[in-house]
Design an enzyme around this catalytic site. Sequence first.
Site, PDB file in Angstrom:
ATOM      1  N   LYS A   1       0.851  -1.191   0.000  1.00  0.00           N
ATOM      2  CA  LYS A   1       0.000   0.000   0.000  1.00  0.00           C
ATOM      3  C   LYS A   1       0.876   1.226   0.000  1.00  0.00           C
ATOM      4  O   LYS A   1       2.021   1.176   0.477  1.00  0.00           O
ATOM      5  CB  LYS A   1      -0.885   0.020   1.243  1.00  0.00           C
TER       6      LYS A   1
HETATM    7  N1  GLU Z   1      -7.308   0.267  -3.278  1.00  0.00           N
HETATM    8  C1  GLU Z   1      -8.056  -0.906  -3.608  1.00  0.00           C
HETATM    9  C2  GLU Z   1      -8.138  -1.855  -2.441  1.00  0.00           C
HETATM   10  O1  GLU Z   1      -7.987  -1.452  -1.307  1.00  0.00           O
HETATM   11  C3  GLU Z   1      -7.580  -1.551  -4.912  1.00  0.00           C
HETATM   12  C4  GLU Z   1      -6.180  -2.058  -4.902  1.00  0.00           C
HETATM   13  C5  GLU Z   1      -5.692  -2.517  -6.271  1.00  0.00           C
HETATM   14  O2  GLU Z   1      -6.457  -2.540  -7.210  1.00  0.00           O
HETATM   15  O3  GLU Z   1      -4.501  -2.880  -6.335  1.00  0.00           O
HETATM   16  O4  GLU Z   1      -8.418  -3.016  -2.586  1.00  0.00           O
END
Ligand code: GLU
Length: 409
Positions: free
Chosen positions: A102
């Site tokens: 993240k």
């Molecule tokens: N931000 C989204 C999540 O928390 C998508 C992450 C992504 O597509 O890599 O799942």
Amino acid sequence: MNAYDNALRQLEKAAQLMVLDKDVVLRLSSPEKTLMASLPIKMDDGHLQIFPAYRVQYNQARGPYKGGIRFHPQVDLDEVKALGFWMTIKCAVANIPMGGGKGGVVVDAKSLSQAETERLSRAWVRAFREEIGPAKDIPAPDLYTTPQIMAWMADEYSQLVGKPSWGVVTGKPLEFGGSLGREQATAQGGMFILSALIDKMGLKADKLKVAVQGLGNVGGGMAELLYKQGYKVVAVADSKNVIYNEHGLDIPKLLEHKKNKKSLTDFPGVKEISLAEFFVLPVDILVPAAMENQITDNNAPDIAAKIILEMANGPTTPEADEILYKKGIVVVPDVLANSGGVTVSYFEWVQNLSNNYWSEAEVTSELKEKMTSAWQAVESVSDKYKVDFRTAAFVTALERIAAAIKIRN
Ligand code: GLU
């Protein structure tokens, strides 16, 4: 209410139940890599501002790190670590060959101009250029990061490496390596899970009242799909307003109003209520689709809903989880409910790497297959161990992650 403490408590609970190898628990109790940078941005008025930025590469046992980048004033290292850990679990629940990561920037995204947002997005990529890449770590959108931002990021990275490398981020616009169905994917995936759940519980959509917190990509998409499928959406909350009409809201009109006026203020025929009142409304389904730590030991005892569908990451604290479980409220955890987003991100990445693009029907049918098998796996673990769906989802994921770790050690 530290999100990372909460995440580790969830890990501990599942690990004890399934008697998970101690070394696996140890590996998963800290991120593999934590990257931090200070991004110097020239603002439109000429002054310089420094924005703290992060990338946490949590675990890559099952594949390259995968997970969004959040632009939000509340971003801090522990939040990004928690979110990176949840991505690791989520990708394993969805059974896509990705690890978890993240990123974030501490910024009030709404206060930036378009040009400032572009400079910040490109600066993020320059800061972490050595560590990201289509085979290494693939960011995506999260709170306040859009397809346009992903396009700037993919472009910046491609310029740095001197060749088109669109697979470096997902959630891009359709004109620039995006996938059909990605914008709606998180909400669509949540709807597949909700349909399976209400079938299991013997409930009918047109008899169910729903309250949705958040009107961004995920919450707005959920409200729209719920409305289309005949659910009665009686309340919605965005970061400023909370509105309620016990007979149901006209969601298409409401979204149009929000788009034009940039706010829910003055939407006709509704009652303004507080967020505290929102969580305890007499509804059947509560859909938190905004931030962490919204359902806590403060409001959990008064929640009237039968089902909580977690479309945000980490909306429920472990204390609240215990209370909800005792009250017989079914919680569909984030790592299952919102995994449709990263699943279609994975499809987008596959399309970028093979330079072969799918139809919307193909994306939707592949998503449905992934969501259905994730749901079935979690449901059967929950039956086997007689536990709530969060613990069952964690056990499902941890078995898969542990198998990947074990086979090479
Ligand atoms: N931000 C989204 C999540 O928390 C998508 C992450 C992504 O597509 O890599 O799942």
